[in-house]
Motif scaffolding. Structure first.
Motif, PDB file in Angstrom:
ATOM      1  N   MET A   1       0.864  -1.125   0.019  1.00 49.74           N
ATOM      2  CA  MET A   1       0.079  -0.034  -0.132  1.00 49.74           C
ATOM      3  C   MET A   1       0.925   1.258   0.053  1.00 49.74           C
ATOM      4  SD  MET A   1      -3.039   0.967  -0.220  1.00 49.74           S
ATOM      5  CE  MET A   1      -3.969   2.150   0.139  1.00 49.74           C
ATOM      6  N   LEU A   2       1.961   1.300   0.748  1.00 50.36           N
ATOM      7  CA  LEU A   2       2.898   2.372   0.823  1.00 50.36           C
ATOM      8  C   LEU A   2       3.633   2.566  -0.462  1.00 50.36           C
ATOM      9  CD1 LEU A   2       4.351   2.468   4.214  1.00 50.36           C
ATOM     10  CD2 LEU A   2       2.826   4.096   3.408  1.00 50.36           C
ATOM     11  N   ALA A   3       3.960   1.829  -1.223  1.00 46.73           N
ATOM     12  CA  ALA A   3       4.660   1.767  -2.404  1.00 46.73           C
ATOM     13  C   ALA A   3       3.618   2.333  -3.515  1.00 46.73           C
ATOM     14  CB  ALA A   3       4.839   0.216  -3.099  1.00 46.73           C
ATOM     15  N   VAL A   4       2.283   2.070  -3.259  1.00 49.88           N
ATOM     16  CA  VAL A   4       1.377   2.717  -4.202  1.00 49.88           C
ATOM     17  C   VAL A   4       1.106   4.364  -3.843  1.00 49.88           C
ATOM     18  CG1 VAL A   4      -1.047   3.024  -5.018  1.00 49.88           C
ATOM     19  CG2 VAL A   4       0.062   0.657  -4.858  1.00 49.88           C
ATOM     20  N   LEU A   5       0.994   4.730  -2.637  1.00 52.83           N
ATOM     21  CA  LEU A   5       1.050   5.864  -2.179  1.00 52.83           C
ATOM     22  C   LEU A   5       2.351   6.657  -2.558  1.00 52.83           C
ATOM     23  CD1 LEU A   5      -0.505   5.500   1.386  1.00 52.83           C
ATOM     24  CD2 LEU A   5      -1.688   6.218  -0.622  1.00 52.83           C
ATOM     25  N   ILE A   6       3.510   6.084  -2.362  1.00 51.89           N
ATOM     26  CA  ILE A   6       4.545   6.864  -2.772  1.00 51.89           C
ATOM     27  C   ILE A   6       4.630   7.047  -4.127  1.00 51.89           C
ATOM     28  CG2 ILE A   6       7.114   6.656  -3.023  1.00 51.89           C
ATOM     29  CD1 ILE A   6       6.798   4.944  -0.179  1.00 51.89           C
ATOM     30  N   THR A   7       4.473   6.350  -4.863  1.00 52.32           N
ATOM     31  CA  THR A   7       4.392   6.433  -6.530  1.00 52.32           C
ATOM     32  C   THR A   7       3.102   7.066  -7.169  1.00 52.32           C
ATOM     33  OG1 THR A   7       3.815   4.126  -7.037  1.00 52.32           O
ATOM     34  CG2 THR A   7       6.069   4.711  -6.672  1.00 52.32           C
ATOM     35  N   LEU A   8       2.253   7.302  -6.284  1.00 53.85           N
ATOM     36  CA  LEU A   8       0.945   7.897  -7.120  1.00 53.85           C
ATOM     37  C   LEU A   8       1.123   9.170  -7.726  1.00 53.85           C
ATOM     38  CD1 LEU A   8      -2.095   7.085  -6.906  1.00 53.85           C
ATOM     39  CD2 LEU A   8      -2.366   8.653  -4.805  1.00 53.85           C
ATOM     40  N   THR A   9       1.668   9.984  -7.502  1.00 54.60           N
ATOM     41  CA  THR A   9       2.030  11.396  -8.166  1.00 54.60           C
ATOM     42  C   THR A   9       3.669  11.774  -8.247  1.00 54.60           C
ATOM     43  OG1 THR A   9       2.268  12.656  -5.883  1.00 54.60           O
ATOM     44  CG2 THR A   9       0.054  12.253  -6.863  1.00 54.60           C
ATOM     45  N   PRO A  10       3.895  12.387  -9.247  1.00 54.00           N
ATOM     46  CA  PRO A  10       5.456  12.840  -9.553  1.00 54.00           C
ATOM     47  C   PRO A  10       6.116  13.453  -8.180  1.00 54.00           C
ATOM     48  CG  PRO A  10       4.220  13.332 -11.358  1.00 54.00           C
ATOM     49  CD  PRO A  10       3.045  13.122 -10.384  1.00 54.00           C
ATOM     50  N   GLY A  11       5.356  14.287  -7.417  1.00 49.34           N
ATOM     51  CA  GLY A  11       5.573  14.960  -6.174  1.00 49.34           C
ATOM     52  C   GLY A  11       6.062  14.200  -5.282  1.00 49.34           C
ATOM     53  N   ARG A  12       5.352  12.997  -5.129  1.00 50.58           N
ATOM     54  CA  ARG A  12       5.638  12.045  -3.937  1.00 50.58           C
ATOM     55  C   ARG A  12       6.654  11.308  -4.278  1.00 50.58           C
ATOM     56  NH1 ARG A  12      -0.237   9.553  -2.158  1.00 50.58           N
ATOM     57  NH2 ARG A  12      -0.955  11.473  -1.336  1.00 50.58           N
ATOM     58  N   ARG A  13       7.036  10.903  -5.644  1.00 49.67           N
ATOM     59  CA  ARG A  13       7.744   9.986  -6.088  1.00 49.67           C
ATOM     60  C   ARG A  13       9.304  10.876  -5.837  1.00 49.67           C
ATOM     61  NH1 ARG A  13       4.123   8.722 -10.323  1.00 49.67           N
ATOM     62  NH2 ARG A  13       5.157  10.346 -11.530  1.00 49.67           N
ATOM     63  N   ASN A  14       9.149  12.228  -6.357  1.00 49.43           N
ATOM     64  CA  ASN A  14      10.509  13.032  -6.106  1.00 49.43           C
ATOM     65  C   ASN A  14      10.962  13.161  -4.608  1.00 49.43           C
ATOM     66  OD1 ASN A  14      10.601  13.293  -8.892  1.00 49.43           O
ATOM     67  ND2 ASN A  14       9.395  15.360  -8.907  1.00 49.43           N
ATOM     68  N   GLU A  15       9.846  13.371  -3.479  1.00 52.47           N
ATOM     69  CA  GLU A  15      10.089  13.515  -2.352  1.00 52.47           C
ATOM     70  C   GLU A  15      10.695  12.133  -1.840  1.00 52.47           C
ATOM     71  OE1 GLU A  15       6.424  16.723  -1.111  1.00 52.47           O
ATOM     72  OE2 GLU A  15       6.401  14.485  -0.731  1.00 52.47           O
ATOM     73  N   PHE A  16      10.144  11.085  -2.180  1.00 53.61           N
ATOM     74  CA  PHE A  16      11.096   9.847  -1.781  1.00 53.61           C
ATOM     75  C   PHE A  16      12.467   9.679  -2.409  1.00 53.61           C
ATOM     76  CE2 PHE A  16      11.767   5.221  -1.949  1.00 53.61           C
ATOM     77  CZ  PHE A  16      11.339   4.888  -0.499  1.00 53.61           C
ATOM     78  N   ILE A  17      12.556   9.935  -3.533  1.00 56.04           N
ATOM     79  CA  ILE A  17      14.047   9.899  -4.008  1.00 56.04           C
ATOM     80  C   ILE A  17      14.912  10.975  -3.379  1.00 56.04           C
ATOM     81  CG2 ILE A  17      15.209  10.609  -5.946  1.00 56.04           C
ATOM     82  CD1 ILE A  17      13.028   9.218  -7.709  1.00 56.04           C
ATOM     83  N   ASP A  18      14.571  12.166  -2.827  1.00 55.98           N
ATOM     84  CA  ASP A  18      15.072  12.964  -2.240  1.00 55.98           C
ATOM     85  C   ASP A  18      15.437  12.633  -0.882  1.00 55.98           C
ATOM     86  OD1 ASP A  18      14.777  14.937  -4.307  1.00 55.98           O
ATOM     87  OD2 ASP A  18      13.318  16.072  -3.406  1.00 55.98           O
ATOM     88  N   CYS A  19      14.623  11.811  -0.132  1.00 54.88           N
ATOM     89  CA  CYS A  19      15.077  11.150   0.941  1.00 54.88           C
ATOM     90  C   CYS A  19      16.394  10.211   0.680  1.00 54.88           C
ATOM     91  CB  CYS A  19      14.114  10.395   1.469  1.00 54.88           C
ATOM     92  SG  CYS A  19      12.645  10.891   1.967  1.00 54.88           S
ATOM     93  N   GLN A  20      16.692   9.538  -0.344  1.00 53.73           N
ATOM     94  CA  GLN A  20      17.902   8.939  -0.517  1.00 53.73           C
ATOM     95  C   GLN A  20      18.786   9.478  -0.904  1.00 53.73           C
ATOM     96  OE1 GLN A  20      16.361   5.378  -2.868  1.00 53.73           O
ATOM     97  NE2 GLN A  20      14.594   6.333  -2.601  1.00 53.73           N
ATOM     98  N   LYS A  21      18.984  10.962  -1.532  1.00 55.18           N
ATOM     99  CA  LYS A  21      20.065  11.708  -2.085  1.00 55.18           C
ATOM    100  C   LYS A  21      21.307  11.512  -1.369  1.00 55.18           C
ATOM    101  CE  LYS A  21      17.975  13.815  -5.895  1.00 55.18           C
ATOM    102  NZ  LYS A  21      17.368  14.747  -6.287  1.00 55.18           N
ATOM    103  N   ALA A  22      22.235  11.633  -1.154  1.00 56.47           N
ATOM    104  CA  ALA A  22      23.410  11.812  -0.209  1.00 56.47           C
ATOM    105  C   ALA A  22      23.547  10.341   0.692  1.00 56.47           C
ATOM    106  CB  ALA A  22      23.364  12.937   0.747  1.00 56.47           C
ATOM    107  N   LYS A  23      22.690   9.453   0.499  1.00 56.61           N
ATOM    108  CA  LYS A  23      22.778   8.367   1.312  1.00 56.61           C
ATOM    109  C   LYS A  23      23.003   7.010   0.441  1.00 56.61           C
ATOM    110  CE  LYS A  23      19.896   9.837   4.945  1.00 56.61           C
ATOM    111  NZ  LYS A  23      18.530   9.967   5.263  1.00 56.61           N
ATOM    112  N   VAL A  24      22.515   7.113  -0.826  1.00 54.62           N
ATOM    113  CA  VAL A  24      22.726   5.899  -1.799  1.00 54.62           C
ATOM    114  C   VAL A  24      23.214   6.559  -3.158  1.00 54.62           C
ATOM    115  CG1 VAL A  24      21.230   4.510  -0.821  1.00 54.62           C
ATOM    116  CG2 VAL A  24      20.382   5.876  -2.607  1.00 54.62           C
ATOM    117  N   ARG A  25      23.945   5.895  -3.924  1.00 59.46           N
ATOM    118  CA  ARG A  25      24.524   6.224  -5.347  1.00 59.46           C
ATOM    119  C   ARG A  25      23.178   6.349  -6.240  1.00 59.46           C
ATOM    120  NH1 ARG A  25      28.873   2.773  -7.991  1.00 59.46           N
ATOM    121  NH2 ARG A  25      29.923   3.170  -5.812  1.00 59.46           N
TER     122      ARG A  25
END
Length: 151
Positions: free
Chosen positions: A1-25
């Motif tokens: 369910m969270l995977a669907v919510l995270i990828t539901l809109t471009p804004g949410r997808r970008n925010e999720f990717i931003d959480c990872q920036k500086a931590k993973v390649r």
């Protein structure tokens, strides 16, 4: 369910990717669905487990507070980790047999013995456990062992 919510809109997808920036390649998104093979389910679990920190961080955003109850608890992650540990050897055996370009019949007995040994070890480890999920897993492995013995 969270995977669907995270990828539901471009804004949410970008925010999720931003959480990872500086931590993973390479930042990745949560997987919404997998093929209906057991080993793809294992991959989904492993992927979700790798992303748990970022999913938790994404949920810290106040606008997603209503979704926090959907996040997997630490106890549930412990169960997922144990299930992955039980399933990984089967993925190895499956991939090993499927990638062979020669006759594999002479490997079958050794392979089946390894599977039985693995399941017996899991069942021994869980035999005296009283936690419900461990009892459930014991019963599941026992049924899987019975199914394998028919082959």
């Amino acid at each position: 369910m969270l995977a669907v919510l995270i990828t539901l809109t471009p804004g949410r997808r970008n925010e999720f990717i931003d959480c990872q920036k500086a931590k993973v390649r390479i930042a990745v998104l949560a997987i919404m669905d997998v093929k209906t093979h057991w080993n793809f389910t294992l991959e989904l679990l492993e992927h979700a487990y790798r992303l748990r920190e970022f999913t938790c961080e994404w949920l810290q955003n106040p606008k997603y507070a209503e979704y926090r109850p959907l996040f997997t608890t630490q106890d549930e992650w412990t169960i997922v980790k144990y299930v992955m540990k039980v399933l990984r050897p089967f993925r190895y055996w499956t991939l090993w047999m499927s990638k062979r370009h020669t006759v594999t019949l002479h490997h079958v007995i050794t392979l089946y013995n390894d599977m039985f040994d693995h399941m017996d070890g899991v069942m021994r480890a869980l035999a005296k456990k009283k936690t419900q999920w461990k009892e459930d897993l014991f019963f599941t492995v026992k049924l899987a062992r019975q199914k394998l013995s028919k082959y």
